[in-house]
Design an enzyme around this catalytic site. Sequence first.
Site, mmCIF file in Angstrom:
data_model
loop_
_atom_site.group_PDB
_atom_site.id
_atom_site.type_symbol
_atom_site.label_atom_id
_atom_site.label_comp_id
_atom_site.label_asym_id
_atom_site.label_seq_id
_atom_site.Cartn_x
_atom_site.Cartn_y
_atom_site.Cartn_z
ATOM 1 N N LYS A 83 0.856 -1.197 0.000
ATOM 2 C CA LYS A 83 0.000 0.000 0.000
ATOM 3 C C LYS A 83 0.887 1.240 0.000
ATOM 4 O O LYS A 83 1.862 1.314 0.760
ATOM 5 C CB LYS A 83 -0.893 -0.024 1.246
ATOM 6 C CG LYS A 83 -1.853 1.136 1.373
ATOM 7 C CD LYS A 83 -2.725 0.971 2.605
ATOM 8 C CE LYS A 83 -3.801 2.048 2.710
ATOM 9 N NZ LYS A 83 -4.706 1.825 3.859
ATOM 10 N N SER A 104 -9.385 1.457 2.899
ATOM 11 C CA SER A 104 -8.576 2.231 1.988
ATOM 12 C C SER A 104 -7.483 1.432 1.284
ATOM 13 O O SER A 104 -6.874 1.946 0.350
ATOM 14 C CB SER A 104 -7.940 3.393 2.741
ATOM 15 O OG SER A 104 -7.089 2.917 3.776
ATOM 16 N N SER A 112 -9.558 -0.610 7.236
ATOM 17 C CA SER A 112 -9.044 -0.475 5.869
ATOM 18 C C SER A 112 -8.269 -1.676 5.323
ATOM 19 O O SER A 112 -7.952 -1.700 4.133
ATOM 20 C CB SER A 112 -8.166 0.773 5.762
ATOM 21 O OG SER A 112 -8.961 1.926 5.806
#
Lengths: 64, 465
Positions: free
Chosen positions: B81, B156, B180
């Site tokens: 990420k 996310s 997330s």
Amino acid sequence: MTPDLLTALAKAAGLDKALAAFPEDVAAAAAQALATAGAIAVPRDPAAEPWPPMRPPGCPGVGL
Amino acid sequence: MSTAAHWLTAAEATRAFAARTLSPVELLDALLDRIALLQPKLHAFIRLDAEAAREAARAAEREIMSGRVRGPLHGVPVGVKDIIDVAGLPTTCHSRILLDNVASADAAVIARLRQAGAIVLGKLATHEFAIGGPSFDLPFPPARNPWNPAHHPGGSSSGSGAGVAAGLFPVALGSDTGGSVRNPASCCGIVGLKPTYGLVSRRGVFPLSYTLDHVGPLTRSVADAALMLDAIAGHDPADPGSSPSNARLFGRDLDRGVRDLRIGFVRHFHETDLPAHPETTAALAEAARVLQAAGAELRDVTLPSLNEFAGVNRVILTSEAWSIHAPWLRERPEEYGQLARRRLLPGAFIGAGEYVGAQRRRAQMIAAVEETFRDVDVLLCASSMDPASRIDDAEETARTYPRQARTPFNVTGHPALAMMAGLSSGGLPLSVQFVGRYFADATVLRVAAAYERATGWHERRPPIG
């Protein structure tokens, strides 16, 4: 929240630029903050301490 | 080998390396072909680092062939990420604000993954600063759901979920402040683990909320989640929230089943607090039945309401995030996407007393969950209340996004894992969540593994590519 109060709070937070360029975003944020904070039953017991607990200096990295 | 290389789990790939039926370079080449095919549809990557990955794969191949195995992930490509630092690559946080923010050092979790032999494949799409949402006004497009690219993949850690589910890489890292890691796992039909708070170092991960942030793996199998946790867990004196725990072997109980476990079913989360989509409700009832049939003792338990957990999470998150973003929000508000701007600005209007009040209520909520764990070993509850909405339907996304039961365990810090629990009539993944006592991450994985074996949902593949 009245427009005058919103403007005063936003300016106090230093958001003059955001207030000028994105007034709807600032207003939406203020409304959300009001609604969110009102949803919490804050303890009335003065002995109810916050998390995370205070740690003595020299005791870093103790996590939970 | 009957399984296409891009669908191998990390555990299967390392076994194939050891058996000399597959090499790290062959696996990487298969994944790069897959990425070339699907990245234009899914936008999982912000930056693919193919050359560095090739070099690392060649080195891994030489070492493995000469009998030198660095660790349990040697030769396994991992997606990262893009809020997690990888030395020499930009950490953009999917934002215009940090487009030129090149990391000078690896985050602690990246250093640990490299020690375990993993290969960094690239940086993955996220909601802006891990808070925005599926946005179209950012420098990179939002990732899409491989089960149906017209739908969002959750966030996310969007690129992490989409890429693992689509077979672009076997494992990925995400972060979880309000769900997330577990949201994309739920939307994309994979496994997402938020470890116990403090078990995995946050050093080198761009913060959203210091007391709520967790780093965790997204994988296609429970065994891979355990492997990843083995690699990334451990004390880090440079992270003030790091636990002294140096626990390992999180997969030690994967085969033990659930016969002697007491599982608390938190029905009110999805029945009354936020009434779930009927297909989600049915999937949760079926999960309870499956675990009971496998020998677990099921009992209903009651926790504080989702509404209050969400309120506490939001006050703490936005207050802490405001303290990080205030300078940029004051000086460069136009460089944020609208969703992130709207989600970060509330912190400017929350008073110090409200923040401390939320932290005081948080301590009580932790005590309530701890009390429940006196009577049960693991909790079973909803993750998402609905299948993923269409990515272009901002109104439906705004309606469904908060309809979830993940934030309670960011508030409390307990380990929590979300995984696939079926498919909706529209062909989108449904999900379930398991939660354990502090540092009982291995027990959460044990229950998840038993559920995985009993249901076989992890063998389903999205109809893409």
